[in-house]
Design a protein around this motif. Structure first.
Motif, short mmCIF file in Angstrom:
data_model
loop_
_atom_site.label_atom_id
_atom_site.label_comp_id
_atom_site.label_asym_id
_atom_site.label_seq_id
_atom_site.Cartn_x
_atom_site.Cartn_y
_atom_site.Cartn_z
N ALA A 203 0.83 -1.22 0.10
CA ALA A 203 0.04 -0.03 -0.01
C ALA A 203 0.78 1.17 0.06
N LYS A 204 2.03 1.24 0.92
CA LYS A 204 2.87 2.42 0.88
C LYS A 204 3.61 2.45 -0.68
N LYS A 205 4.23 1.29 -1.28
CA LYS A 205 4.82 1.47 -2.19
C LYS A 205 3.89 1.83 -3.52
N ALA A 206 2.42 1.63 -3.46
CA ALA A 206 1.64 2.10 -4.48
C ALA A 206 1.56 3.70 -4.73
N LEU A 207 1.79 3.90 -3.46
CA LEU A 207 1.59 5.76 -3.59
C LEU A 207 2.87 6.54 -4.35
N LEU A 208 3.87 5.54 -4.78
CA LEU A 208 4.93 5.94 -5.65
C LEU A 208 4.65 6.22 -7.19
N ARG A 209 3.46 5.60 -7.44
CA ARG A 209 3.02 5.35 -8.90
C ARG A 209 2.79 6.97 -9.49
N PRO A 210 2.96 7.35 -10.56
CA PRO A 210 2.62 8.82 -10.81
C PRO A 210 1.19 8.70 -11.27
N VAL A 211 0.32 9.97 -10.89
CA VAL A 211 -1.12 10.06 -11.15
C VAL A 211 -1.27 9.93 -12.62
N GLY A 212 -2.15 8.99 -12.99
CA GLY A 212 -2.41 8.96 -14.54
C GLY A 212 -2.06 7.57 -14.96
N GLN A 213 -0.98 6.79 -14.00
CA GLN A 213 -0.50 5.65 -14.44
C GLN A 213 -1.27 4.72 -14.03
N LEU A 248 -7.39 11.95 -6.17
CA LEU A 248 -6.97 12.06 -7.36
C LEU A 248 -6.61 10.94 -7.89
N ALA A 249 -6.28 9.67 -7.34
CA ALA A 249 -5.94 8.54 -7.85
C ALA A 249 -6.24 7.42 -6.77
N VAL A 250 -6.32 6.10 -7.20
CA VAL A 250 -6.34 4.96 -6.26
C VAL A 250 -5.60 3.98 -7.17
N PHE A 251 -4.43 3.63 -6.38
CA PHE A 251 -3.35 2.63 -6.96
C PHE A 251 -3.52 1.29 -6.11
N ILE A 252 -3.48 0.21 -6.96
CA ILE A 252 -3.34 -1.19 -6.07
C ILE A 252 -2.46 -1.84 -6.72
N GLU A 253 -1.54 -2.54 -5.56
CA GLU A 253 -0.83 -3.35 -5.90
C GLU A 253 -1.10 -4.86 -5.29
N THR A 254 -1.10 -5.91 -5.96
CA THR A 254 -1.39 -7.20 -5.32
C THR A 254 0.04 -8.03 -5.30
N TYR A 255 -0.21 -9.17 -4.66
CA TYR A 255 0.83 -10.15 -4.10
C TYR A 255 -0.03 -11.61 -3.95
N PRO A 256 0.59 -12.65 -4.07
CA PRO A 256 0.19 -14.06 -3.73
C PRO A 256 0.11 -14.09 -2.37
#
Length: 280
Positions: A203-213, A248-256
């Protein structure tokens, strides 16, 4: 084996502390500009205009964009063919944070003990996440995290049967409970899967993604858009004063993950979502 001097790391981290706190990234500024054009709430539109002005003043006067200059979080990708000389890597990163917060006149917000609250007076130690990767370079990403929004972050340990619908409900509930306390418009980082701590890291790492990506995974991309639309219908709005620009954005990262669990972590960040990267 390539060698990198610890002094180089110290200098880069120092400069990144100041840069991240005084410059709103271009992708976020562009998103605020676009949201301002379509925001129906006059107060919400005015708040977005003030955020733009604040970013302009911060950049041109090299002053922090927010009084909370955060706890330094560093994501460090270390090539397996790199050797740091002169000092251990962790010491170099913390020395860079120490110098950056001192020379940038940034607020020192870190206390030595969570109960006894004595300020370390140099904003160390940083929170450092290491990842060993192929190659002979080091990538440093510094993300100062203020606690207005950090305090609104949560994790839900769901049952597998809760499925995607349960995960979406948990995410929206957490954002709704955060309300104005997270200094909206927010960036919502979500980690799904792994273990308790892995989901929070994602969840923390997801915040690094640029808005729009958006996510490259089709179902995750769809989920991100659905959640963004639903969150912006909550009516929280800019500054929590109403409107359609809650996030402004919702970024989701997933993992097994394990067959018996479905961890869902939400790390909320304010519109600033400060971060910058350098490759050595």
């Amino acid at each position: 084996m390539r060698e990198i001097l610890a002094d180089q790391i110290i200098d880069h981290i120092k400069d990144m502390c100041i840069e991240a706190n005084c410059h709103v990234s271009q992708d976020i500024l562009q998103a605020i500009k676009e949201k301002k054009e379509v925001e129906a709430s006059p107060i919400g539109k005015n708040i977005l205009e003030q955020i733009e002005e604040n970013a302009y003043i911060a950049k041109n006067s090299m002053m922090p964009m927010c009084q909370d200059t955060g706890m330094a979080v560093v994501f460090c990708e270390v090539g397996q063919d790199v050797h740091v000389t002169g000092a251990p890597l962790t010491e170099a990163i913390n020395e860079g944070v120490r110098r950056g917060y001192e020379e940038g006149f940034l607020r020192k917000s870190v206390v030595k003990d969570p109960f006894f609250r004595e300020n370390t007076k140099d904003n160390t130690p940083a929170i450092i996440h290491y990842d060993i990767v192929p190659g002979d370079q080091i990538k440093l990403t510094l993300a100062p995290k203020g606690f207005g929004s950090e305090n609104m972050s949560k994790i839900a340990m769901l049952k597998p049967a809760d499925g995607m619908a349960g995960a979406k409900k948990a995410i929206i509930d957490i954002v709704e409970q955060a309300g104005a306390n997270a200094c909206p418009p927010m960036i919502v980082g979500v980690g799904i899967g792994g273990t308790f701590e892995k989901a929070a890291f994602l969840a923390k790492k997801a915040l690094l993604r640029p808005v729009g990506q958006q996510s490259a995974v089709p179902y995750v991309k769809e989920m991100e858009q659905e959640l963004l639309d639903d969150i912006n219908c909550l009516g929280i709005g800019p500054g929590g004063l109403g409107g359609f620009t809650t996030a402004l954005a919702v970024f989701i990262e997933t993992y097994p993950t394990h067959i018996a669990g479905l961890p869902v972590a939400v790390n909320i960040s304010c519109h600033a979502t400060r971060h910058c990267s350098r490759i050595l």
